[in-house]
Design a protein around this motif. Structure first.
Motif, PDB file in Angstrom:
ATOM      1  N   GLY A  88       5.184 -89.015 -31.123  1.00  0.00           N
ATOM      2  CA  GLY A  88       3.751 -89.101 -30.392  1.00  0.00           C
ATOM      3  C   GLY A  88       2.999 -87.925 -30.668  1.00  0.00           C
ATOM      4  O   GLY A  88       2.302 -87.351 -29.599  1.00  0.00           O
ATOM      5  N   GLY A  89       3.077 -87.389 -31.846  1.00  0.00           N
ATOM      6  CA  GLY A  89       2.362 -86.078 -32.046  1.00  0.00           C
ATOM      7  C   GLY A  89       1.792 -86.342 -33.471  1.00  0.00           C
ATOM      8  O   GLY A  89       1.649 -87.378 -34.154  1.00  0.00           O
ATOM      9  N   GLY A  90       1.077 -85.066 -33.848  1.00  0.00           N
ATOM     10  CA  GLY A  90       0.340 -85.108 -35.041  1.00  0.00           C
ATOM     11  C   GLY A  90      -1.004 -84.662 -34.980  1.00  0.00           C
ATOM     12  O   GLY A  90      -1.399 -84.584 -33.730  1.00  0.00           O
ATOM     13  N   PHE A  91      -1.750 -84.767 -36.267  1.00  0.00           N
ATOM     14  CA  PHE A  91      -2.941 -84.506 -36.035  1.00  0.00           C
ATOM     15  C   PHE A  91      -3.857 -85.847 -36.542  1.00  0.00           C
ATOM     16  O   PHE A  91      -3.540 -86.760 -37.077  1.00  0.00           O
ATOM     17  CB  PHE A  91      -3.386 -83.572 -37.323  1.00  0.00           C
ATOM     18  CG  PHE A  91      -2.723 -82.241 -37.177  1.00  0.00           C
ATOM     19  CD1 PHE A  91      -3.177 -81.521 -36.039  1.00  0.00           C
ATOM     20  CD2 PHE A  91      -1.534 -81.872 -37.911  1.00  0.00           C
ATOM     21  CE1 PHE A  91      -2.761 -80.241 -36.034  1.00  0.00           C
ATOM     22  CE2 PHE A  91      -1.163 -80.701 -37.749  1.00  0.00           C
ATOM     23  CZ  PHE A  91      -1.508 -79.876 -36.797  1.00  0.00           C
ATOM     24  N   VAL A  92      -5.175 -86.141 -35.650  1.00  0.00           N
ATOM     25  CA  VAL A  92      -5.971 -86.978 -36.050  1.00  0.00           C
ATOM     26  C   VAL A  92      -7.330 -86.406 -36.151  1.00  0.00           C
ATOM     27  O   VAL A  92      -7.948 -85.591 -35.528  1.00  0.00           O
ATOM     28  CB  VAL A  92      -6.141 -87.930 -34.888  1.00  0.00           C
ATOM     29  CG1 VAL A  92      -7.361 -89.102 -35.304  1.00  0.00           C
ATOM     30  CG2 VAL A  92      -4.778 -88.837 -34.572  1.00  0.00           C
ATOM     31  N   PHE A  93      -7.927 -86.527 -37.519  1.00  0.00           N
ATOM     32  CA  PHE A  93      -9.363 -86.158 -37.903  1.00  0.00           C
ATOM     33  C   PHE A  93     -10.207 -87.088 -37.947  1.00  0.00           C
ATOM     34  O   PHE A  93      -9.848 -87.962 -38.532  1.00  0.00           O
ATOM     35  CB  PHE A  93      -9.045 -85.194 -39.246  1.00  0.00           C
ATOM     36  CG  PHE A  93      -7.894 -83.965 -38.975  1.00  0.00           C
ATOM     37  CD1 PHE A  93      -8.590 -82.804 -38.394  1.00  0.00           C
ATOM     38  CD2 PHE A  93      -6.862 -84.169 -39.544  1.00  0.00           C
ATOM     39  CE1 PHE A  93      -7.640 -81.840 -38.311  1.00  0.00           C
ATOM     40  CE2 PHE A  93      -5.731 -82.972 -39.630  1.00  0.00           C
ATOM     41  CZ  PHE A  93      -6.090 -81.760 -38.882  1.00  0.00           C
ATOM     42  N   ASP A  94     -11.492 -86.776 -37.545  1.00  0.00           N
ATOM     43  CA  ASP A  94     -12.600 -87.806 -37.434  1.00  0.00           C
ATOM     44  C   ASP A  94     -13.476 -87.445 -38.662  1.00  0.00           C
ATOM     45  O   ASP A  94     -13.936 -86.396 -38.279  1.00  0.00           O
ATOM     46  CB  ASP A  94     -12.997 -87.781 -36.082  1.00  0.00           C
ATOM     47  CG  ASP A  94     -14.166 -88.952 -35.865  1.00  0.00           C
ATOM     48  OD1 ASP A  94     -14.774 -89.250 -36.893  1.00  0.00           O
ATOM     49  OD2 ASP A  94     -14.625 -89.146 -34.613  1.00  0.00           O
ATOM     50  N   CYS A  95     -13.468 -88.347 -39.436  1.00  0.00           N
ATOM     51  CA  CYS A  95     -14.092 -88.090 -40.600  1.00  0.00           C
ATOM     52  C   CYS A  95     -15.639 -88.535 -40.583  1.00  0.00           C
ATOM     53  O   CYS A  95     -16.537 -88.363 -41.579  1.00  0.00           O
ATOM     54  CB  CYS A  95     -13.511 -88.650 -41.826  1.00  0.00           C
ATOM     55  SG  CYS A  95     -11.745 -87.964 -42.326  1.00  0.00           S
ATOM     56  N   ARG A  96     -16.259 -89.253 -39.235  1.00  0.00           N
ATOM     57  CA  ARG A  96     -17.378 -89.674 -39.311  1.00  0.00           C
ATOM     58  C   ARG A  96     -18.448 -88.715 -39.135  1.00  0.00           C
ATOM     59  O   ARG A  96     -19.539 -89.018 -39.316  1.00  0.00           O
ATOM     60  CB  ARG A  96     -17.384 -90.566 -38.083  1.00  0.00           C
ATOM     61  CG  ARG A  96     -16.552 -91.935 -38.078  1.00  0.00           C
ATOM     62  CD  ARG A  96     -16.579 -92.816 -36.987  1.00  0.00           C
ATOM     63  NE  ARG A  96     -15.877 -91.829 -36.056  1.00  0.00           N
ATOM     64  CZ  ARG A  96     -15.458 -92.308 -34.832  1.00  0.00           C
ATOM     65  NH1 ARG A  96     -15.838 -93.309 -34.339  1.00  0.00           N
ATOM     66  NH2 ARG A  96     -14.850 -91.451 -33.736  1.00  0.00           N
ATOM     67  N   CYS A  97     -18.203 -87.329 -39.171  1.00  0.00           N
ATOM     68  CA  CYS A  97     -18.884 -86.447 -39.309  1.00  0.00           C
ATOM     69  C   CYS A  97     -19.542 -86.028 -40.657  1.00  0.00           C
ATOM     70  O   CYS A  97     -20.506 -85.095 -40.840  1.00  0.00           O
ATOM     71  CB  CYS A  97     -18.717 -85.196 -38.544  1.00  0.00           C
ATOM     72  SG  CYS A  97     -17.127 -84.249 -39.535  1.00  0.00           S
ATOM     73  N   LEU A  98     -18.866 -86.612 -41.361  1.00  0.00           N
ATOM     74  CA  LEU A  98     -19.407 -86.213 -43.039  1.00  0.00           C
ATOM     75  C   LEU A  98     -20.223 -87.328 -43.487  1.00  0.00           C
ATOM     76  O   LEU A  98     -20.281 -88.729 -43.064  1.00  0.00           O
ATOM     77  CB  LEU A  98     -17.929 -86.484 -43.824  1.00  0.00           C
ATOM     78  CG  LEU A  98     -17.075 -85.355 -43.345  1.00  0.00           C
ATOM     79  CD1 LEU A  98     -15.758 -85.651 -44.261  1.00  0.00           C
ATOM     80  CD2 LEU A  98     -17.562 -83.990 -43.553  1.00  0.00           C
ATOM     81  N   PRO A  99     -21.019 -87.264 -44.657  1.00  0.00           N
ATOM     82  CA  PRO A  99     -22.001 -88.337 -45.115  1.00  0.00           C
ATOM     83  C   PRO A  99     -20.902 -89.576 -45.689  1.00  0.00           C
ATOM     84  O   PRO A  99     -19.974 -89.307 -46.090  1.00  0.00           O
ATOM     85  CB  PRO A  99     -22.542 -87.704 -46.498  1.00  0.00           C
ATOM     86  CG  PRO A  99     -22.384 -86.249 -46.226  1.00  0.00           C
ATOM     87  CD  PRO A  99     -21.038 -86.169 -45.152  1.00  0.00           C
ATOM     88  N   ASN A 100     -21.663 -90.648 -45.422  1.00  0.00           N
ATOM     89  CA  ASN A 100     -20.948 -92.071 -45.581  1.00  0.00           C
ATOM     90  C   ASN A 100     -21.484 -92.720 -46.792  1.00  0.00           C
ATOM     91  O   ASN A 100     -22.639 -92.956 -47.017  1.00  0.00           O
ATOM     92  CB  ASN A 100     -21.257 -93.034 -44.362  1.00  0.00           C
ATOM     93  CG  ASN A 100     -20.407 -94.233 -44.474  1.00  0.00           C
ATOM     94  OD1 ASN A 100     -19.618 -94.339 -45.582  1.00  0.00           O
ATOM     95  ND2 ASN A 100     -20.405 -94.925 -43.354  1.00  0.00           N
ATOM     96  N   PRO A 101     -20.644 -92.869 -47.961  1.00  0.00           N
ATOM     97  CA  PRO A 101     -20.896 -93.300 -49.182  1.00  0.00           C
ATOM     98  C   PRO A 101     -21.481 -95.107 -48.857  1.00  0.00           C
ATOM     99  O   PRO A 101     -22.169 -95.518 -49.668  1.00  0.00           O
ATOM    100  CB  PRO A 101     -19.951 -93.158 -50.099  1.00  0.00           C
ATOM    101  CG  PRO A 101     -18.881 -92.510 -49.229  1.00  0.00           C
ATOM    102  CD  PRO A 101     -19.380 -92.158 -48.017  1.00  0.00           C
TER     103      PRO A 101
END
Length: 137
Positions: free
Chosen positions: A23-36
């Motif tokens: 029930g743990g770990g990391f979730v990173f939201d990459c939508r802040c980066l440019p989208n190819p």
């Protein structure tokens, strides 16, 4: 031995399921980066392709984002290893789960393998849904 499970996924489809029940770990939201995906030139490739690597290599925000993530993960890997933990989850999400999240998941896996004695599992959850460009050469 610590096993790090690295996922790429689409936020449209929801967060990855933790199969370890930690029930743990990391979730990173990459939508802040440019989208190819927004460019026809890159739209039909995935984050595993050289064309996408080329696209991201010209984007300074990607390097800053990844450097910060790798520093955070390094702290966890070191701590979890010392404490005898056996699982860590790291997930990267973007809109479609095809470009940004896949690219960062792959780079993170390579970095962790080079710098640690741990097991790595990489899952590209949306892989069966990718619309890739056919090879015409």
């Amino acid at each position: 031995m610590l096993k790090v499970t690295i996922n790429s996924f689409s936020f449209k489809k929801g967060l990855p399921i933790d199969k370890t029940a930690n029930g743990g770990g990391f979730v990173f939201d990459c939508r802040c980066l440019p989208n190819p995906y927004k460019s026809l030139e890159y739209k039909y490739y995935s984050g595993e392709d050289k064309q996408i690597e080329k696209f991201f290599s010209t984007e300074p925000a990607v390097e800053v984002f990844l450097t910060n993530i790798l520093n955070i993960i390094a702290l966890a890997v070191d701590n979890y290893t010392k404490r005898g933990f056996v699982n860590l989850s790291v997930s990267f999400g973007c809109t479609g789960g095809q470009h940004r999240s896949v690219y960062l998941a792959e780079l993170t896996a390579r970095h962790l393998l080079l710098n640690n004695s741990i097991e790595i599992e990489v899952n590209h959850i949306e892989k069966n849904n990718w619309i890739l460009k056919p090879i015409t050469e």
